[in-house]
Design an enzyme around this catalytic site. Structure first.
Site, PDB file in Angstrom:
ATOM      1  N   GLU A  67       0.844  -1.201   0.000  1.00  0.00           N
ATOM      2  CA  GLU A  67       0.000   0.000   0.000  1.00  0.00           C
ATOM      3  C   GLU A  67       0.881   1.255   0.000  1.00  0.00           C
ATOM      4  O   GLU A  67       0.487   2.300  -0.500  1.00  0.00           O
ATOM      5  CB  GLU A  67      -0.941  -0.002   1.217  1.00  0.00           C
ATOM      6  CG  GLU A  67      -2.160   0.880   1.017  1.00  0.00           C
ATOM      7  CD  GLU A  67      -3.254   0.658   2.048  1.00  0.00           C
ATOM      8  OE1 GLU A  67      -4.312   0.107   1.708  1.00  0.00           O
ATOM      9  OE2 GLU A  67      -3.058   1.046   3.222  1.00  0.00           O
ATOM     10  N   HIS A  77       7.243 -27.193   1.650  1.00  0.00           N
ATOM     11  CA  HIS A  77       6.428 -28.297   1.135  1.00  0.00           C
ATOM     12  C   HIS A  77       5.265 -27.760   0.310  1.00  0.00           C
ATOM     13  O   HIS A  77       4.272 -28.454   0.100  1.00  0.00           O
ATOM     14  CB  HIS A  77       5.926 -29.153   2.297  1.00  0.00           C
ATOM     15  CG  HIS A  77       7.058 -29.747   3.062  1.00  0.00           C
ATOM     16  ND1 HIS A  77       7.621 -30.970   2.754  1.00  0.00           N
ATOM     17  CD2 HIS A  77       7.795 -29.249   4.092  1.00  0.00           C
ATOM     18  CE1 HIS A  77       8.629 -31.214   3.575  1.00  0.00           C
ATOM     19  NE2 HIS A  77       8.763 -30.180   4.394  1.00  0.00           N
ATOM     20  N   LYS A  85     -13.234   1.451  -3.868  1.00  0.00           N
ATOM     21  CA  LYS A  85     -14.330   1.807  -2.957  1.00  0.00           C
ATOM     22  C   LYS A  85     -15.439   2.503  -3.733  1.00  0.00           C
ATOM     23  O   LYS A  85     -16.618   2.256  -3.527  1.00  0.00           O
ATOM     24  CB  LYS A  85     -13.820   2.741  -1.856  1.00  0.00           C
ATOM     25  CG  LYS A  85     -13.034   2.044  -0.769  1.00  0.00           C
ATOM     26  CD  LYS A  85     -12.732   3.045   0.342  1.00  0.00           C
ATOM     27  CE  LYS A  85     -11.692   2.515   1.299  1.00  0.00           C
ATOM     28  NZ  LYS A  85     -11.109   3.553   2.126  1.00  0.00           N
TER      29      LYS A  85
HETATM   30  O1  F6P Z   1      -8.864   2.580   9.646  1.00  0.00           O
HETATM   31  P1  F6P Z   1      -9.801   2.811   8.529  1.00  0.00           P
HETATM   32  O2  F6P Z   1     -10.041   4.257   8.266  1.00  0.00           O
HETATM   33  O3  F6P Z   1     -11.096   2.065   8.733  1.00  0.00           O
HETATM   34  O4  F6P Z   1      -9.129   2.269   7.216  1.00  0.00           O
HETATM   35  C1  F6P Z   1      -8.815   0.920   7.063  1.00  0.00           C
HETATM   36  C2  F6P Z   1      -7.861   0.718   5.928  1.00  0.00           C
HETATM   37  O5  F6P Z   1      -8.413   1.239   4.729  1.00  0.00           O
HETATM   38  C3  F6P Z   1      -7.414   1.900   3.983  1.00  0.00           C
HETATM   39  O6  F6P Z   1      -7.621   3.252   4.135  1.00  0.00           O
HETATM   40  C4  F6P Z   1      -7.479   1.583   2.548  1.00  0.00           C
HETATM   41  O7  F6P Z   1      -7.435   0.211   2.355  1.00  0.00           O
HETATM   42  C5  F6P Z   1      -6.124   1.480   4.652  1.00  0.00           C
HETATM   43  O8  F6P Z   1      -5.093   2.347   4.390  1.00  0.00           O
HETATM   44  C6  F6P Z   1      -6.547   1.436   6.054  1.00  0.00           C
HETATM   45  O9  F6P Z   1      -5.628   0.778   6.863  1.00  0.00           O
END
Ligand code: F6P
Length: 616
Positions: free
Chosen positions: A395, A424, A529
């Site tokens: 990320e 394995h 998202k």
């Molecule tokens: O802590 P939050 O805001 O729920 O985000 C959870 C996760 O979603 C992200 O923003 C995107 O996957 C991550 O960087 C983060 O750790």
């Protein structure tokens, strides 16, 4: 605080000590690269190197440097091992980079990039806006040494939060804070609801460090999978009454976490329990989650700071609260991280294990992510380290654009589980198949607590086999030109785990500078998202169309084309098909004709007509 600063000052010395004389490979850094002749380097480099080098990935130089192949002469290899071995004496941590084939020429070429990287991370620690896209400071290093925070009020915030975590954990464990209707009279379980950086650190640390019989056992809801959620709640059974639910979300609005919370709250209602008496929130002040917890009067709320990213939040309340509740010594974790931070601030390459790691990554991956990073801890309790690192590395480094707006599509893929188990599974391919990786072995020297070992055959313990498997695999891979790094720790302790987390956080930060990207944002996640939101919006339209047809008398089953047309979304017919297939599998849409294997044969309707929705 009695907490962090007191703790740090009580430890013997946080400065790394080394039992060998280190000849600096990099001098005190400045952005200008002076003419130099390095006595450590076989090749002496002289002349000015363009400052632009730090902004481009000079793969041509790498390719040239790589032509020599890997050193195979045992004596020369041993010299290389000894010459490059890093040791952090107090932490008992070693880093062996000898099985990465970088040349002295390459190290010299990298020097200006490292100068810039050291400068960037120093600025970051001093409070620069190191995450320019989000306009944020990046302060996870301050969490383990609050005195480093650039503003006094930040120091107070960090110290107060740590004190509050320790006190809350003590009160829960001692039973001073207890659930209202549990027969045990105290909390026995933690249900942690969170995803990504709000789950991976706590999961890794629980697996690595929780004692066999922790004061509170932990389980996780880290997805919006109803089956997974039901499983966790079913496993708790009557112990739901003595479960402390910790909802973790920096933003306080992540859909998976919100859904997990709503599902758990439903389970509480059905069990006749008052969720607010058992709920804890860890989130940014005034987030949706924070406001919900405040208004509903949850047991406690702990802050997530704007300047701590999810994937670097293990040393914030996100990681520390669950750990403390499991009886893990969080102050030791912080000491380990702080000691590693001190070591990784060095601008002398051989003294800085994070810089050495970043150098190896750059060499192995040609500075463009051309190879995958396989993480192989030979210790069951470190199983989740690779999963944790997967987010931290991918990320952070997986970026489309560099800091100057050039399309670079950077990143390093990370995977792995544990040795010798993985021998394995896929090590066959690593040894003989496609050569698209380098390995990081994590070695733990102590097999068992003192006095518990035994010989399962004369002179040989179970742990000797594990050791042999690691060494054998490392040698076999190298013999076939597969490179590896080995990180060695004495034991898996809160201190060594804290140090490992800090080591990789800094390595990622330095590497990001080497390839000129922002390690602290995640714009790519937003696209997924957004698309998920669009699918759910389309599903609502599909439902409305099907509802209208199903309220007719007689009911009018619709083909996919008819649904798409009535949704005014003929271009989305494939997604509409997937939505209907999913609804049909969950008895929410009924098939009048055809089947999902022949999409054009399908005619669907809803089992019930919802008049309220029809006239809404
Ligand atoms: O802590 P939050 O805001 O729920 O985000 C959870 C996760 O979603 C992200 O923003 C995107 O996957 C991550 O960087 C983060 O750790």
């Amino acid at each position: 605080m009695a907490a962090l600063s007191g703790l740090c000052s009580s430890s013997p010395s946080l400065k790394p000590k080394h039992d060998r004389v280190v000849i600096p490979l990099f001098r005190k850094y400045s952005l200008a690269f002076p003419t130099r002749s390095n006595s450590c380097s076989k090749l002496s480099v002289s002349g000015e190197v363009s400052a632009d080098l730090s902004k481009t990935n000079s793969v041509g130089v790498l390719k040239k440097a790589k032509q020599g192949g890997l050193e195979k002469d045992p004596k020369a290899l041993w010299r290389r091992y000894v010459d490059w071995l890093y040791q952090h004496k107090e932490l008992g941590l070693y880093l062996d980079v000898s099985r990465i084939g970088f040349s002295d020429e390459f190290v010299a070429e990298m020097e200006p990039r490292f100068h810039a990287a050291f400068q960037a991370i120093e600025d970051l620690e001093k409070g620069a806006i190191a995450n320019p896209d989000e306009g944020r400071m990046v302060g996870h290093y301050w969490l383990r040494n609050a005195k480093l925070a650039p503003k006094p009020f930040l120091q107070v915030q960090i110290e107060k939060t740590l004190d509050a975590i320790c006190k809350f954990a003590d009160d829960v464990i001692s039973g001073k804070i207890k659930p209202p209707s549990s027969p045990e009279g105290r909390f026995t379980q933690i249900l942690s609801v969170g995803i990504g950086g709000s789950a991976l650190g706590p999961q890794f640390v629980a697996e690595a460090l929780a004692p066999d019989n922790p004061p509170l056992k932990i389980r996780f809801i880290d997805n919006t999978d109803p089956g997974g959620i039901d499983h966790q709640i079913a496993q708790l059974g009557p112990e739901l009454a003595s479960t402390l639910v910790i909802v973790i979300s920096k933003s306080g609005g992540t859909p998976e976490t919100r859904n997990g919370l709503l599902e758990v709250q439903k389970a509480f209602r059905e069990a006749g329990l008052d969720f607010s008496k058992q709920g804890v929130a860890i989130t940014q002040e005034n987030s949706l989650l924070d406001n919900t917890a405040r208004i509903e009067g949850w047991v406690a709320r702990f802050p997530m700071f704007d300047w701590v990213g999810g994937r670097t939040s293990e040393m914030s309340a996100v990681g520390l609260l669950p750990a403390a509740l499991q009886g893990i010594d969080i102050r030791e974790m912080l000491v380990g991280a702080s000691m590693m931070d001190n070591a990784t601030r060095s601008s002398v390459l051989k003294d800085n294990p994070a810089a050495l790691l970043a150098l190896c990554w750059y060499w192995a991956c040609d500075g463009v992510g051309s190879k995958d990073m396989v993480i192989l801890p030979y210790k069951d309790s470190l199983l989740l380290f690779s999963r944790y690192l997967q987010q931290l590395v991918m990320e952070s480094l997986g970026k489309e654009f560099d800091l100057d707006g050039n399309r670079v599509n950077q990143g390093i893929s990370v995977y792995g589980n544990k040795g010798s188990t993985d021998q394995h599974a896929y090590i066959q391919q690593l040894r003989e198949g496609v050569h698209n990786f380098f390995v990081t072995f994590i070695e733990v020297l102590r097999d068992r607590p003192p006095g518990h070992d035994w010989e399962l055959e004369p002179g040989v313990t179970c742990g000797d086999y594990l050791f042999g498997m690691l060494q054998g695999t490392r040698s076999a891979l190298y013999a076939n030109d597969r490179e590896s790094v080995t990180v060695t720790v004495q034991e898996v302790t809160p201190r060594s785990v804290g140090a490992l987390v800090a080591l990789y956080e800094r390595a990622v930060g330095l590497y990001a500078s080497l390839v000129n990207i922002n390690a602290y944002h995640q714009p790519g996640v937003e696209a997924g998202k957004k698309a998920a939101g669009e699918v759910l919006a389309l599903q609502k339209r599909v439902l409305a169309v099907l509802n209208e047809a199903s309220c007719k008398d007689p009911v009018e089953p619709l083909t996919l084309e008819e649904v798409a047309e009535r949704c005014h979304a003929p271009e989305d017919i494939e997604m509409i098909y997937k939505i209907i297939e999913h609804m049909a599998a969950n008895d929410r849409a009924l098939i009048a004709e055809g089947d999902c294997g022949s999409p054009n044969s399908l005619k669907v309707f809803l089992g019930e007509c919802n008049l309220d929705e029809l006239y809404a």
